[in-house]
Design an enzyme around this catalytic site. Structure first.
Site, mmCIF file in Angstrom:
data_model
loop_
_atom_site.group_PDB
_atom_site.id
_atom_site.type_symbol
_atom_site.label_atom_id
_atom_site.label_comp_id
_atom_site.label_asym_id
_atom_site.label_seq_id
_atom_site.Cartn_x
_atom_site.Cartn_y
_atom_site.Cartn_z
ATOM 1 N NE ARG A 1 47.705 42.150 30.134
ATOM 2 C CZ ARG A 1 48.315 41.067 30.226
ATOM 3 N NH1 ARG A 1 49.689 40.899 30.356
ATOM 4 N NH2 ARG A 1 47.824 39.883 30.560
ATOM 5 C CB THR A 2 43.820 46.981 33.348
ATOM 6 O OG1 THR A 2 43.671 46.332 32.146
ATOM 7 C CG2 THR A 2 43.206 48.284 33.172
ATOM 8 C CE LYS B 1 28.350 44.775 54.607
ATOM 9 N NZ LYS B 1 29.297 45.853 55.021
ATOM 10 N NE ARG C 1 38.590 44.636 33.372
ATOM 11 C CZ ARG C 1 39.724 44.572 32.303
ATOM 12 N NH1 ARG C 1 40.178 45.656 31.723
ATOM 13 N NH2 ARG C 1 39.721 43.491 31.803
ATOM 14 C CG HIS D 1 40.247 48.626 27.947
ATOM 15 N ND1 HIS D 1 40.592 49.215 28.824
ATOM 16 C CD2 HIS D 1 40.918 47.401 28.272
ATOM 17 C CE1 HIS D 1 41.599 48.864 29.593
ATOM 18 N NE2 HIS D 1 41.931 47.708 29.132
#
Lengths: 368, 368, 368
Positions: free
Chosen positions: A69-70, A99, A120, A157
């Protein structure tokens, strides 16, 4: 098209080249201007004529955990405004990071390719860490690369809270004084309700908040106190049936079984070993889990069933109440409710697009 | 450039804002217009001057299973026409869906961000389900968001059938009456041949179809009857050697070992337990598998080896036959055949781009 | 803006529609023009006004292994110039390939959708193989689809070497005669240092190279000889402390534990079984591994600790030395070094963008 932005939009200049990490950065003036801009974005998208405000701009979507969604919302917001997206496609964790690269280095690298970074990340505080990395790299340049927090674990958020508040005002008008806003479900762990209650207070909204949750999932006291200290009354109850008739807005969140189990694990660990669950070794944790799951099951089922907003429950709500949910909704709201005029959660999704368009244009100083 | 579309393209108006779910939606008139448009797309891409018909449009690629070819083809089609792509990058299943979100909700969400949704899904019927979700969301608006089925499990893959038929006409002309078209390989499970045989019948092509397959992988009778009921003769044989000399088109599909095993599992389950394999519990299924694999092995190897189209086999084909394959081809056609003028499968891939460009422009009503 | 490219850029015409597979394709004249173009790209990006040289061009990022840095760099380079990206999003291996498709077929397919293909692949030689596939498909057309090697296993990564050399010249000027360039770390396996040492020789740079590595990870003799045969002196040492004071450039590479283990496995296999480790069956390999890991541990730790470039070590370096690293740096350079003016590795990342912009525009013949 004539100039779209009014003189009031000078407030949005305050966002230019700023990181967007928390709702606490916003002021009522900036919010008003941002929501005005979002409304214009809405009109432009609906008529199919968006201005290419982000032409020549490259925005990076750096997603350390998937969030369809985001991710899609920011991709669309950028491109609706003519900007370009470069994307890790959920692949950060499979590449540089495996890595052994630090978040700092990955952000500094992406910073070299992009004009803004949408981050995110599953870890609280990582958005701020990323902002520090970007600032460190750009110390010598006049144009920093803004980091936009698109969710950092149990942290914040902010664009979700912005779109939530925008949706309420989109429905009830810019002045929402006097409304009663209910929060339902897992208020203990729900990142979105924490941010929204703070944003309501920051925006000096004279609303009343009603927190409806089982005791073990109640709103943390820090947020209740944050609201009250800003003269926003907060009531707490466990009874949706009783509360729903008084609400103008009902904001539902998911009740997740795993949250109850975690809570039980905490309680059991304290009782049995006398220490927090995080201090236990794997073996001891494993030993507690079956008991915790058993204890949690009943409470979870009770909460899940008590807090379902179905047509029966809705029949006791006001006719002009709106029902919000950050989605995914899973069992909290059955699909048959979608045809009810009060179902506003997909309008929320749409508003997310407009808010993100407005925010990107402001942060990249592309208003004209 | 002067107006590109002729008066005949008014037929394409019928596709405006329609979901594209099945080949059964098309009529000979629409097909003719669509193919004419695809041909113009071909010319524009070859000269490097494509019109930005999809400017300001955002198309979402929602892929619930990876499909490099189809994904890239739609990405390119959109962008060649100046449109923008937002993409789940094969990540739908890792995100919202693992949090338990329904296809309905995911589609309604993506609908809020995009002007059209290209859906790839492993489950038959999911494209229609997605279309219902999009319609439910958009009931109140005049512009629905079209769903384009890019393959739904054993269901349909209409753009593949469109590009297949287009490729045949691209080679033999708009009127293909009198051609003999062979289908080879796994005709039982091959989604592409099912759609193509239907599309040939729908287009009223006066062609003869020859189905060449081992008995256990023969064309299901529903498709044979569909064709015959529309006066399209269908022959069935197991002998490629005998049939190839009479063909104008040879459409090859992959023979997959797993399909033979599944067939054997079905047969054995009926014999041993007296019920279909889907009704068995996991333990009984496991018990049957080794025997099924053994039984299947010989038949699989025979089919695989019998139906290889190599230079030796091709030497018996007509000089102007064309060889098609939906790819990946694996063992069915060795690479040495690629230099043969009859090898047309990469031309098919190219045509897929032009067909998808034409379809997207039509569905989004962007022709001018 | 006036014409950006000087007459000297006619050299870049040599790159038009060429595959970029190895640094050996370049000449001093082409390098000079390419670096001049990269410098102009730098200025354009910094001022926010890039020319849309790649408008109407579609570039495919075909990544068979994830590489965030290289992937995002090419995505940004394409889009900064107005081009479009279609991307496998790290998904090639999950799709066509698992259905058994050859690299040849996948490349031919992507070739149908794109104007150039950026290929990342774990296998040495795969870039050349891809180029052959593209050439085979396009035999009949005048415009081939260039393959750009973005790293093929232990093979080459030419754009990395280009950006490395460009960074040195960006700092010291076009004429770098007389400089001393140190390579530090795993010179045996480091693909980037192999390509850079070759490119320095190809460019006829009159520089001195100092290879600083433990014996087991020393620069392979083929590269040393390649340099010496072109009159570029190469010294070898294990002592960073002693060497650092004489360097103008220190190029650091990662020392990976696994490389030491592999080396020990080789040695042990020769001693114990009298054959190379690749000839051993899995059981024998497993039997050797614990001993190899034990033997390797000490040497790895010694190398890792000896070759850390920290502020203490830097205090012995020249004031105008520059420190390069292809990243990720892991332990080789602590973050506290980032604020040192000699830290040039993020400048390298930025330069990667400019070099790739210049290369894409040249290869697609879009200079004007």
């Amino acid at each position: 098209m004539a100039a779209v932005y009014s003189a009031a939009d000078t407030h949005l200049k305050q966002l230019a080249y700023q990181h967007i990490l928390t709702v606490e950065q916003f002021t009522p003036e900036v919010l008003e201007s941002l929501f005005g801009l979002a409304q214009r974005m809405d009109r432009q998208v609906e008529t199919g004529h968006t201005e290419p405000l982000l032409a020549n701009r490259v925005i990076a979507n750096a997603f350390y955990e998937p969030s369809t969604r985001t991710d899609l919302s920011f991709q669309s917001a950028t491109q609706r405004l003519g900007g370009r997206v470069i994307s890790t496609a959920g692949g950060v964790q499979y590449s540089s990071v495996t890595k052994g690269e630090s978040l700092h280095d990955t952000i500094k690298t992406i910073d070299c390719y992009a004009d803004a970074i949408v981050l995110r990340h599953p870890t609280r505080g990582s958005a701020r860490e990323a902002a520090e990395a970007a600032d460190a790299l750009r110390m010598s340049l006049h144009r920093p690369t803004p980091i936009i927090n698109a969710g950092d674990g149990t942290g914040e958020h902010p664009t979700q809270a912005l779109l939530d508040l925008y949706t309420i005002k989109d429905r009830f008008g810019a002045n929402i004084d006097g409304l009663t806003i209910g929060f339902l479900g897992d208020l203990r762990n729900g990142r979105t309700v924490h941010s929204l209650i703070k944003l309501l207070a920051i925006d000096h909204c004279h609303v009343k908040v009603v927190c409806i949750a089982p005791e073990s999932l109640s709103m943390p006291s820090e947020y209740v106190e944050f609201a009250r200290s800003r003269e926003m009354p907060v009531e707490e109850t466990q009874d949706l049936q009783e509360a729903i008739g008084g609400l103008d807005v009902l904001y539902v969140t998911r009740v997740q079984r795993e949250r109850f189990v975690a809570q039980e694990m905490d309680d059991l660990s304290a009782k049995v070993y006398g220490m927090p669950v995080d201090a236990l070794d794997a073996q001891r944790k494993d030993a507690l889990r079956p008991l915790a799951e058993q204890n949690a099951a009943q409470e979870y089922l009770a909460a899940r069933d008590t807090y379902v907003v179905d047509p029966m429950m809705l029949s006791q709500a006001r006719k002009n109440m709106i029902l919000l949910h950050p989605l995914p909704r899973v069992n909290a709201i059955p699909e048959e409710v979608d045809t009810d005029d009060r179902a506003y959660y997909f309008r929320q999704v749409q508003n997310g697009l407009y808010i993100r368009m407005a925010l990107l244009a402001s942060v990249l100083d592309c208003l004209r």
